[in-house]
Design a protein around this motif. Structure first.
Motif, PDB file in Angstrom:
ATOM      1  N   TYR A 111      -8.374   4.005   3.456  1.00 10.78           N
ATOM      2  CA  TYR A 111      -9.362   3.542   2.551  1.00 10.78           C
ATOM      3  C   TYR A 111     -10.530   3.628   2.797  1.00 10.78           C
ATOM      4  N   ARG A 126       4.453   6.604  -4.115  1.00 10.46           N
ATOM      5  CA  ARG A 126       3.641   5.844  -3.231  1.00 10.46           C
ATOM      6  C   ARG A 126       4.690   5.007  -2.375  1.00 10.46           C
ATOM      7  N   TYR A 130       4.098   5.103   1.793  1.00  9.08           N
ATOM      8  CA  TYR A 130       4.075   3.760   2.420  1.00  9.08           C
ATOM      9  C   TYR A 130       5.223   3.823   3.430  1.00  9.08           C
ATOM     10  N   ALA A 197      -2.493  -2.851   4.132  1.00 10.96           N
ATOM     11  CA  ALA A 197      -2.340  -2.469   2.880  1.00 10.96           C
ATOM     12  C   ALA A 197      -2.696  -3.351   1.848  1.00 10.96           C
ATOM     13  N   ARG A 200      -6.988  -3.745   2.389  1.00 11.92           N
ATOM     14  CA  ARG A 200      -7.578  -2.394   2.246  1.00 11.92           C
ATOM     15  C   ARG A 200      -9.009  -2.311   3.239  1.00 11.92           C
ATOM     16  N   LEU A 282       0.161  -1.573  -2.779  1.00 13.71           N
ATOM     17  CA  LEU A 282       0.013  -0.014  -2.714  1.00 13.71           C
ATOM     18  C   LEU A 282       0.519   0.752  -4.047  1.00 13.71           C
ATOM     19  N   ALA A 287      -5.478   3.978  -6.548  1.00 15.89           N
ATOM     20  CA  ALA A 287      -5.894   4.419  -5.334  1.00 15.89           C
ATOM     21  C   ALA A 287      -7.289   3.959  -5.007  1.00 15.89           C
TER      22      ALA A 287
END
Lengths: 287, 311
Positions: A111, A126, A130, A197, A200, A282, A287
């Motif tokens: 991020y 995703r 992850y 997560a 971020r 997430l 995103a």
């Protein structure tokens, strides 16, 4: 700089229908990709090397000090010595400081650099992304934490040799304590990964992780004693490293802690909750 | 083929993209132009499944992006060339992307050669200039040799040689039959590259037409004259149907040709010291067009342009 060269673009005009022969981009490729990522930034090596170094340093300083003062130690104090814990407490207690950084960065660096856009463009599923990231972090942490724990144990025991109380892996609870110290570090990594997560932000994830693991147990002492005693066994961090590395009675701890493996399982539960929450965030957020 | 159907994105109370519908066809370079903040990047991010549309949908080759089995073999994308981990080397960066789609190390080396970064492939990305980062981003988009390419402002930060290189690359890929969507906030850049145009302002589609149509509709010219009797000439020209406005040191006349203005001056007995024709630049036309989309809040100045509504 090079001009556009011929062979780069095969003459065949790429047709707009999907190439049927191509495999679906999946978990295995993404795991390989995440290994490449974690292994290609220097901060990973520095932080993990530091983890091993502080674990070993703790073991050497504490065990060597204990051995040096052994002659002047009262029989009563001698009986309270847990040689296993002396050598490996540093793995959990100090190792968590390092692994929190590695765990947070594994996801928050995506991020902070905004590389997450490219990562999710090449792997738009995703959940797979992850899971691959978490698996690679866990594998990397295991690769370092367990050897660090065994190394700290063996070095510590050799320094304690002269005292005659040194532990061996076959003695009761010793092997499980050495494994628990490594496992605690791995779980800490996943704990902070989940936080990363969710938040971020590198600074955010690391400070919240430290807050939950170190600050909260200390602040909780301000509560009435009865409340504190009831709560302390349920807290992540705090005295968990002490409890799980203990091979003898845990009477000396506050608030009647659970058995070491239960303490570890409770901590793993918190990590699982954060991991799942981070994964859901997430998958749902832009995103 | 990229298709958008009523694509809309709202961030809080701000409408970033409003009801965009368009098709990006193979074999052409489609220029996606609009001022900064018009919603180009947001639209591209929705096509790529990074941002979820508030309403509407986008498909690539008929599928929502997230359902594409092997994305790098179908779509190559360059969004923000700077959005990379600066601690990683160029080769490792490309390899990490390639591995997700089972693309070989050999192909990684190939694309590094194509974009001319072979000498710096081991260097950490934080040492890269913006131009080098753009080349790296293009290399990443090419890894899977995809039939659809999406480039967000690929010219940014490139030197003149780099600009020509990107332009040539994009043209050659379109000629191979690929679908190409390139965004830019500069119409002059698109003039050199694009076959088709999507013009957006304030998140709305203002024009969806071929480059040739856009030029034909916007190549207005004006006649510039200098004369000792501007008032008389202005009256004569206005009588003949021209529109007069003051220019630097004379008059600017629209609606009449150079020959017509010369004839009017001669028959009126007015001396001309200077007579020339200027073309309104495409950039100027584009600015007027997008400015009006702001002024009239989505009631676009459609009189001169073929506009596609809800197609």
């Amino acid at each position: 700089m090079a001009a556009l060269t011929g062979p780069a673009f095969p003459a065949s005009p790429a047709s707009s229908d999907s190439p049927a022969s191509l495999a679906r981009a999946g978990l295995l490729g993404t795991i390989r990709s995440e290994f490449t990522k974690i292994g290609s930034v220097r901060s990973t090596y520095w932080t993990l090397a530091l983890l091993v170094a502080v674990s070993l340093a703790w073991s050497i300083i504490v065990c060597d000090g204990t051995a040096a003062h052994w002659a002047h130690t009262s029989p009563q104090a001698r009986s309270g010595v847990d040689p296993t814990q002396l050598s490996i407490l540093g793995v959990a207690l100090l190792g968590q400081l390092m692994i929190v950084v590695v765990g947070s960065l594994a996801i928050t660096s995506e991020y902070s650099t905004q590389a997450i856009s490219a990562s999710l463009t090449v792997m738009p599923r995703r959940g797979v992304f992850y899971a691959a990231k978490a698996a690679v972090l866990a594998a990397t942490a295991m690769l370092v934490a367990f050897p660090a724990s065994f190394l700290a144990f063996f070095v510590g025991q050799s320094l304690l040799h002269s005292t005659g109380v040194g532990a061996t892996l076959v003695k009761p609870n010793v092997l499980s304590a050495v494994l628990a110290a490594g496992a605690y570090v791995v779980i800490c990594g996943l704990f902070s990964f989940g936080l990363g997560a969710l938040l971020r932000s590198t600074a955010g994830a690391i400070s919240v992780a430290y807050g939950l693991l170190f600050l909260m147990p200390v602040l909780a002492r301000a509560l009435p004693m009865a409340w504190y005693d009831a709560m302390v066994r349920w807290m992540p961090g705090g005295q968990t490293p002490g409890v799980i590395t203990s091979t003898t009675s845990t009477q000396s701890f506050n608030g009647h802690p659970f058995e070491p493996w239960v303490e570890l399982a409770i901590f793993a539960g918190y990590a699982a909750v954060l991991l799942i929450a981070g994964g859901v965030a997430l998958c749902r957020r832009d995103a | 083929m990229i298709e958008a159907h009523g694509l809309t994105k709202r961030f809080g109370s701000a409408l970033a993209v409003s009801d965009l519908s368009f098709r990006v066809r193979p074999g052409l370079v489609t220029g996606f132009v609009g001022p900064n903040g018009a919603g180009k990047t947001t639209t591209m991010r929705m096509i790529l499944g990074l941002d979820r549309p508030t309403a509407g949908s986008a498909t690539v080759n008929g599928k929502p992006y997230a359902r594409i089995g092997s994305p790098m073999h179908e779509v190559g994308a360059l969004l923000d060339a700077r959005a990379v981990n600066g601690g990683r080397g160029a080769r490792a960066h490309l390899l990490s992307l390639a591995q997700t789609n089972d693309i070989s190390r050999r192909r990684v080396r190939e694309v590094i050669d194509i974009v001319g970064l072979s000498d710096v492939a081991g260097k950490r990305l934080r040492t890269f200039s913006l131009g080098m980062s753009q080349r790296l981003g293009i290399a990443a988009a090419l890894l899977g040799d995809p039939p659809v390419l999406i480039f967000d402002e690929p010219i940014n930060g490139l030197d003149p040689e780099g600009i020509v290189w990107v332009r040539t690359l994009i043209r050659s890929m379109a000629e191979q039959g690929r679908t190409i969507l390139v965004s830019s906030h500069l119409m002059s850049e698109m003039e050199q590259t694009a076959d088709h145009l999507l013009v957006i302002g304030r998140g709305r589609l203002i024009a969806d037409c071929s480059m040739a149509e856009f030029i034909a509709a916007n190549s207005r010219s004006a006649v510039v004259v200098r004369t000792p009797e501007p008032d008389s000439l202005a009256r004569a020209v206005a009588d003949a149907g021209g529109t007069v406005s003051p220019a630097a040191d004379g008059l600017s006349i629209a609606g009449l040709s150079q020959d017509q203005v010369a004839r009017i001056a001669f028959t009126s007995g007015i001396r001309l010291d200077h007579l020339s024709e200027t073309r309104v630049s495409l950039e100027q036309a584009f600015m007027e067009l997008t400015a009006s989309s702001v002024d009239y809040h989505g009631e676009p100045a459609t009189d001169r342009l073929p506009v596609k509504k809800g197609a």
